[in-house]
Design a protein around this motif. Structure first.
Motif, PDB file in Angstrom:
ATOM      1  N   LYS A 154       0.830  -1.210   0.000  1.00 58.61           N
ATOM      2  CA  LYS A 154       0.000   0.000   0.000  1.00 58.61           C
ATOM      3  C   LYS A 154       0.863   1.257   0.000  1.00 58.61           C
ATOM      4  CE  LYS A 154      -4.133   1.893   2.124  1.00 58.61           C
ATOM      5  NZ  LYS A 154      -5.118   1.754   3.214  1.00 58.61           N
ATOM      6  N   MET A 155       1.956   1.216   0.723  1.00 61.34           N
ATOM      7  CA  MET A 155       2.868   2.367   0.755  1.00 61.34           C
ATOM      8  C   MET A 155       3.505   2.626  -0.612  1.00 61.34           C
ATOM      9  SD  MET A 155       4.614   1.805   4.514  1.00 61.34           S
ATOM     10  CE  MET A 155       6.047   2.779   4.120  1.00 61.34           C
ATOM     11  N   ARG A 156       3.778   1.569  -1.361  1.00 60.45           N
ATOM     12  CA  ARG A 156       4.304   1.741  -2.730  1.00 60.45           C
ATOM     13  C   ARG A 156       3.303   2.498  -3.592  1.00 60.45           C
ATOM     14  NH1 ARG A 156       5.244  -4.116  -4.564  1.00 60.45           N
ATOM     15  NH2 ARG A 156       5.714  -3.122  -6.569  1.00 60.45           N
ATOM     16  N   VAL A 157       2.035   2.164  -3.440  1.00 60.56           N
ATOM     17  CA  VAL A 157       0.986   2.844  -4.204  1.00 60.56           C
ATOM     18  C   VAL A 157       0.889   4.302  -3.786  1.00 60.56           C
ATOM     19  CG1 VAL A 157      -1.505   2.943  -4.601  1.00 60.56           C
ATOM     20  CG2 VAL A 157      -0.327   0.729  -4.598  1.00 60.56           C
ATOM     21  N   GLU A 158       0.867   4.541  -2.475  1.00 58.99           N
ATOM     22  CA  GLU A 158       0.773   5.924  -1.971  1.00 58.99           C
ATOM     23  C   GLU A 158       1.953   6.771  -2.435  1.00 58.99           C
ATOM     24  OE1 GLU A 158      -1.702   4.871   2.126  1.00 58.99           O
ATOM     25  OE2 GLU A 158       0.487   4.946   2.151  1.00 58.99           O
TER      26      GLU A 158
END
Length: 201
Positions: free
Chosen positions: A192-196
């Protein structure tokens, strides 16, 4: 025979990778092919996160075209699977569907993202609603991606502010599908952090 797996992915990792590639090309302002790769990678991210948003718990039934179980292609594949997997206990029809089915079009995916029938999976699920600017940007993105991915012999040029007219409105839609519709379950905080991070860039 012990073969090493050389590549592994799934529908969510595929969508994240497309988004990260779009980020790489967004930052590569000197790359003469920046526009082409932005159109291709943003298309993949939009399509990929749309698929993840509507697929539901049945994994693929919401995102594949109906198949004719009586067609020659399907019958041939069924015979092949039966001979290859005869000693195993498996659901032949599910295996067959996975092997011969085709993914629905990006337009169908986006229509389903706007449908409560496909998007209302949880009490906190949200349905995609797009503005006319976003609709126009998506249409241009898909047109450019198709022209560039299936390139005919020709000289090609574009004009205009594609960052403002295409990229930013499309990124808003991707952000909604990836983070705000609440239908995508991330395997880890890191995913999720990669997406953000990619969306922030």
């Amino acid at each position: 025979m012990n073969e090493q797996i050389v590549y592994r992915t799934d529908e969510l990792e595929n969508a994240i990778d497309y988004l990260e590639q779009a980020t790489n090309f967004f930052e590569s302002v000197e790359n003469p092919h920046r526009f082409k790769w932005l159109m291709i990678s943003l298309h993949g991210a939009l399509y990929g996160f749309g698929v993840c948003a509507i697929k539901g718990s049945r994994s693929y039934h919401n995102v594949i075209k109906d198949i004719n179980m009586k067609s020659k292609k399907v019958k041939a594949k069924k015979a092949e699977l039966e001979s290859l997997l005869s000693e195993f206990d498996f659901d032949l029809n599910s295996m067959l569907t996975l092997n011969v089915s085709e993914l629905i079009s990006i337009w169908t995916v986006l229509d389903r993202c706007k449908s409560e029938e496909y998007m209302q999976r949880f009490v906190h699920s949200e349905v995609l609603q797009t503005t006319s600017q976003q609709d126009h940007a998506i249409e241009k993105l898909i047109t450019y991606r198709n022209q560039l991915a299936h390139f005919k012999p020709s000289a090609y040029g574009i004009t205009g502010d594609y960052e403002k007219d295409i990229i930013m409105p499309v990124v808003e839609v991707i952000k909604f599908l990836a983070l705000e519709c609440n239908n995508i379950m991330y395997y880890s905080d890191e995913s999720k952090m990669r997406v953000e991070k990619a969306l922030h860039i």
